[in-house]
Design a protein around this motif. Structure first.
Motif, PDB file in Angstrom:
ATOM      1  N   GLY A   1     -32.518 -19.707 -16.181  1.00 23.38           N
ATOM      2  CA  GLY A   1     -32.165 -20.996 -15.582  1.00 23.38           C
ATOM      3  C   GLY A   1     -31.167 -21.760 -16.430  1.00 23.38           C
ATOM      4  O   GLY A   1     -30.218 -22.343 -15.911  1.00 23.38           O
ATOM      5  N   ILE A   2     -31.393 -21.743 -17.740  1.00 20.99           N
ATOM      6  CA  ILE A   2     -30.468 -22.446 -18.645  1.00 20.99           C
ATOM      7  C   ILE A   2     -29.078 -21.814 -18.552  1.00 20.99           C
ATOM      8  O   ILE A   2     -28.058 -22.503 -18.483  1.00 20.99           O
ATOM      9  CB  ILE A   2     -30.992 -22.419 -20.101  1.00 20.99           C
ATOM     10  N   LYS A   3     -29.049 -20.486 -18.504  1.00 20.20           N
ATOM     11  CA  LYS A   3     -27.758 -19.791 -18.407  1.00 20.20           C
ATOM     12  C   LYS A   3     -27.064 -20.125 -17.092  1.00 20.20           C
ATOM     13  O   LYS A   3     -25.855 -20.358 -17.048  1.00 20.20           O
ATOM     14  CB  LYS A   3     -27.966 -18.274 -18.490  1.00 20.20           C
ATOM     15  N   LYS A   4     -27.858 -20.153 -16.025  1.00 19.90           N
ATOM     16  CA  LYS A   4     -27.273 -20.490 -14.712  1.00 19.90           C
ATOM     17  C   LYS A   4     -26.735 -21.910 -14.704  1.00 19.90           C
ATOM     18  O   LYS A   4     -25.698 -22.182 -14.099  1.00 19.90           O
ATOM     19  CB  LYS A   4     -28.338 -20.361 -13.622  1.00 19.90           C
ATOM     20  N   MET A   5     -27.457 -22.830 -15.356  1.00 18.49           N
ATOM     21  CA  MET A   5     -26.974 -24.215 -15.418  1.00 18.49           C
ATOM     22  C   MET A   5     -25.620 -24.262 -16.122  1.00 18.49           C
ATOM     23  O   MET A   5     -24.710 -24.968 -15.706  1.00 18.49           O
ATOM     24  CB  MET A   5     -27.976 -25.118 -16.150  1.00 18.49           C
TER      25      MET A   5
END
Ligand SMILES: Nc1ncnc2c1ncn2[C@@H]1O[C@H](COP(=O)(O)OP(=O)(O)O)[C@@H](O)[C@H]1O
Ligand SMILES: [Mg+2]
Length: 256
Positions: free
Chosen positions: A171-175
């Motif tokens: 999720g952090i990477k996608k953000m």
């Protein structure tokens, strides 16, 4: 709007019955402008009633509400919080702004718009966040994460697993691919529902070009790595940073 109208809006009997929050902590006294904004948001977003308060914090009160027989979340930003007062003092203390009266409602409205915009950006990029529904003045309306019985728990109250850790990291990477750094990430602002994580509380998320973005990202990673490693997941700040590096756009990478 008088008190009986407020009672209708908030369905006090349901509160008493369903809320497990300490009633003393329920600071549900809204000023007139907030009540008017709630009333307007009700008609604009077809909200039938506020069901019960999920959370009351310093800066907001979050309600589950019912709209066309579906649950939604109504987040009411308080008009009298420290954070906003600071912003106001900061601006008003500046000689360039003395003549311009800074209205508290307009500052908070900007903040709410920012949360909505961030949520929409992430939602469209398939980052797991609540569905953005709309906003008006100090009111944000979004999708409800949880079951009929209760809202999804915060990560802090979940028995974490390797899988949850991986989803959080993803999720952090996608953000970052969506050009945003959450900037207030912790086990409090991640919900766990039906084997998925959801990122919430997005008002303070900044663009990766923001001068503080790298610092905010590091703080987010620090919080998350500390939380997971404390709960038995083999990870560390360095490991997470390393893993994320590929997803970090060039301008962030260079600052290290
Ligand atoms: N969309 C949602 N669905 C279910 N619960 C939510 C939702 N949004 C917020 N909450 C609950 O309300 C709490 C406070 O919301 P948050 O957006 O984090 O505001 P605050 O700025 O007060 O921390 C969250 O920790 C979560 O428990
Ligand atoms: Mg929060």
């Amino acid at each position: 709007m008088d008190e009986s109208a407020l009672k209708q809006l908030i369905k006090l009997d349901e509160f008493a019955f369903r809320s497990n929050l300490d009633r003393k902590t329920l600071d549900l006294v809204f000023d007139r402008r907030t009540l008017e904004a709630i009333k307007y948001a009700f008609s604009r977003y077809s909200i039938d009633y506020l069901d019960f308060p999920i959370s009351t914090g310093k800066e907001s009160v979050v309600f589950r509400a019912v709209s066309d027989k579906r649950y939604v979340v109504v987040k009411v930003f308080k008009m009298s919080t420290l954070k906003f007062m600071n912003i106001r003092e900061y601006i008003e203390g500046d000689q360039r702004f003395v003549k311009q009266r800074i209205d508290r409602m307009s500052i908070i409205s900007l903040w709410v718009r920012k949360e909505y915009t961030n949520m929409l950006t992430l939602y469209e990029k398939h980052v797991p966040v609540p569905r953005p529904i709309g906003f008006f003045k100090n009111i944000l309306v979004e999708g409800y994460i949880g079951t009929k019985e209760k809202p999804a728990p915060q990560l802090k109250d979940v028995q974490v697993t390797e899988e949850i850790y991986t989803m959080t990291l993803d999720g952090i990477k996608k953000m970052l691919s969506a050009r945003l750094v959450h900037s207030d990430l912790s086990e409090y602002n991640i919900l766990y529902h039906r084997r998925r994580v959801y990122f919430i509380d997005l008002a303070q998320a900044v663009d990766i070009d923001h001068p503080m973005a790298t610092e905010f990202l590091k703080r987010d990673i620090k919080n998350i790595s500390t939380f997971f490693s404390k709960h038995g997941i083999k990870t560390s700040f360095e490991e997470m940073i390393q893993d994320i590096k590929n997803a970090i756009p060039k301008n962030l990478e260079q600052e290290d």
